[in-house]
Design a protein around this motif. Sequence first.
Motif: not given
Length: 217
Positions: A171-177, A195-199, A209-217
């Motif tokens: 799985x991979x995440x991006x700069x726009x959530x 778009x799973x994250x608002x950050x 239980x799944x995945x933990x996403x960390x980042x900043x807004x």
Amino acid sequence: VGDELHLGTGAGALIRARESASAVTLGTVVRLPTPDLVQGIAVEEDGARIVITARGLILRERDGVFAPLHDFSAPGLPRSAGFIEEPTGVLGFSEASLQVVRVTPQSVDLIELPGSTAGITGGAFVPGLGSVLVTANWKFFVIDGLSARELPGSPLRVYSDAVAPFGDGFVFGTAFGFVGTYMPAATPEYCPMEPLAGFSVFAIAPTSGGLLLAGSS
């Protein structure tokens, strides 16, 4: 590592610490030859520590003495850099380089990314697939032995530095959530991004239980 923590600072210091149920106790402090931001630490079986700095310098520290292993030569501002922990060692990468460096207790090997025109921003070890890397121009590569191959069809169109194992792929995440997945057995292998994250997602950690996403807004 066990109950011992290894911390790196923005001024080029390594700190050993002990964790208990109620507190963290700081121990010895060792300073790198240069006051660079420490971006990755890996501990070998004999207790030696492998360190990578934001400017792309890789060192091995043993008993307070540092030995240089590789220099990605990243002048100017600090860049993204880090380690991927593999079963037999670590893979060092930098956004300033088109190469990665595999470090084991016995060897230091350079590996080229064929066809890449941009440095590496993140990666993770994926069981059954290997070490997966993402580049600043949105491509994914997997390391096979001392060679690399591209995983074609990347849907990325923005910066990504967050990769983690997921199922039999990653799985991979991006700069726009946005979050996407790669599944080797699927057709196509890349699933649609959502778009799973608002950050901006800077790190992904698998949990029970799944995945933990960390980042900043």
